[in-house]
Design an enzyme around this catalytic site. Structure first.
Site, PDB file in Angstrom:
ATOM      1  N   ASP A 128      -9.194   6.613  -7.855  1.00  0.00           N
ATOM      2  CA  ASP A 128      -9.871   5.331  -8.014  1.00  0.00           C
ATOM      3  C   ASP A 128     -11.376   5.439  -7.814  1.00  0.00           C
ATOM      4  OD1 ASP A 128      -9.994   5.784  -5.311  1.00  0.00           O
ATOM      5  OD2 ASP A 128      -9.245   3.813  -4.706  1.00  0.00           O
ATOM      6  N   THR A 181      -8.066   8.868   0.034  1.00  0.00           N
ATOM      7  CA  THR A 181      -7.582   7.651   0.685  1.00  0.00           C
ATOM      8  C   THR A 181      -6.551   8.085   1.714  1.00  0.00           C
ATOM      9  OG1 THR A 181      -7.955   6.246  -1.238  1.00  0.00           O
ATOM     10  CG2 THR A 181      -6.285   5.521   0.314  1.00  0.00           C
ATOM     11  N   GLU A 203       0.807  -1.214   0.000  1.00  0.00           N
ATOM     12  CA  GLU A 203       0.000   0.000   0.000  1.00  0.00           C
ATOM     13  C   GLU A 203       0.844   1.270   0.000  1.00  0.00           C
ATOM     14  OE1 GLU A 203      -3.189  -0.090  -0.253  1.00  0.00           O
ATOM     15  OE2 GLU A 203      -3.658  -2.168   0.194  1.00  0.00           O
TER      16      GLU A 203
END
Length: 279
Positions: A82, A87, A64
Site C-alpha cells: 500500500d 505493516t 485488519e
C-alpha cells in the site's frame, strides 16, 4: 496505522486484512430543541471500559486480521503493497508513516539493546516511503522475536492507546457520543490517522459536521453517526486499498441500524464477507 488491501488478502484469511439499544430515557431539564434520544453517552459505558475495549480490539482485528484474536497480532508483519512499507503489530504500525519508528524508539527507551534497536537508523531513513532499505532481510524475523517479549507487547499497547485509542475516545466524549460512536472514531483513526490530509480522521469529522451535529452541539446521535459513516466511506473510497467499505457497511452500520449505541453484546457482523460473533 494499517491500510489493508482487500484484493491482496482475499486468497487466504491468514493474510493481514488489509465497528446501538436506542436511548429511550427521557432527558429531563434538556433543551427543548434537543431530541429526547440525542445522546446515549450518559447511559453507556465508555469505550475505555475494559469489557468494551476488548470488544473494540476484536472488532478492529476482524477487519485488519480476519480474526478476533487480536493478541495473536503482536508478531504480525508484512508489506501489503500500500506504499507504506512494512505493516506490523496489533494496530498496523507502518515503517513509512512514523508510528513504527515511535514504537521501536519507545521499546528501546524502556529496554536498551533489544533485538529491534539496531534498526532505528534505518527506520528514520525510510520514514515517509515504502523502502525496506536497511531493514531487509532480517527485520521481519527480528520483529517476530521481539513480539515474544512482554515489554514489546506492552509498548505496542501503550502506543496504540496514545496515538489512536485515547484521542478517539476523548473526541467521542467531547461530542457526547455513546460507545458505538467512540468506536466509529477509533476505527477511523486507526485506518486514516489524524493528520492534515483530506481523508484524515479530523477531516472526516469535519465533513460529517457539515451534514449533522453531534449531541454536544444539540444534534441527534443517530443522524450524526450516519453522517460520520457517510464521510468515512467517502474517505475510504479515495484510496484503492480502502475501497472495500464492508467494515462500515456490514459492521458499524448494522449496529447503528439495530439501535445499539452502547455496543452491547451479542454482536453479529460481517467484514469482507466473513461472519463474526461476540456473545
Amino acid at each position: 496505522m494499517r491500510h489493508p488491501s482487500p484484493d491482496s488478502a482475499q486468497p487466504a484469511h491468514t493474510s493481514r486484512r488489509t465497528l446501538l439499544a436506542l436511548l429511550g430515557a427521557t432527558l429531563t431539564a434538556a433543551p427543548l430543541l434537543r431530541p429526547a434520544h440525542a445522546s446515549a453517552a450518559a447511559n453507556c459505558a465508555g469505550l475505555d471500559d475494559p469489557a468494551k475495549k476488548e470488544i473494540a480490539m476484536q472488532l478492529v482485528s476482524s477487519a485488519e486480521n480476519s480474526s478476533l484474536d487480536w493478541k495473536a497480532q503482536y508478531k504480525y508483519i508484512e508489506d501489503i503493497g500500500d506504499g507504506r512499507g512494512y505493516t506490523a503489530g496489533i494496530i498496523g504500525f507502518c515503517s513509512g508513516t512514523g508510528d513504527m519508528l515511535d514504537l521501536v524508539q519507545l521499546y528501546t527507551d524502556r529496554k536498551p539493546g533489544n533485538v529491534l534497536a539496531k534498526y532505528l537508523p534505518a527506520l528514520r531513513r525510510v520514514n515517509g516511503s515504502d523502502s525496506h532499505e536497511g531493514l531487509d532481510p532480517n527485520f521481519p524475523k527480528d520483529w517476530r522475536k521481539a513480539a515474544q517479549d512482554t515489554a514489546f507487547q506492552q509498548a505496542q499497547n501503550d502506543e496504540r492507546d496514545r496515538v489512536y485509542f485515547n484521542p478517539a475516545v476523548a473526541q467521542g466524549r467531547t461530542d457526547r457520543l455513546g460507545t458505538l460512536g467512540q468506536f466509529a472514531y477509533y476505527d477511523a483513526i486507526v485506518m486514516h490517522g489524524d493528520g492534515d490530509d483530506p481523508t484524515s480522521f479530523r477531516n472526516i469529522r469535519k465533513r460529517a459536521l457539515n451534514k449533522a451535529k453531534p449531541p454536544a452541539q444539540g444534534g441527534d446521535e443517530v443522524a450524526y453517526l450516519n453522517a460520520f459513516l457517510d464521510a468515512r466511506v467517502w474517505a475510504m473510497k479515495q484510496e484503492e486499498a480502502h475501497s472495500d467499505t464492508s467494515r462500515v457497511d456490514t459492521e458499524q452500520r448494522v449496529f447503528l441500524r439495530n439501535g445499539n449505541l452502547c455496543l452491547n453484546t451479542p454482536l453479529n457482523w460481517k467484514v469482507y464477507g466473513d461472519s463474526y460473533h461476540i456473545g
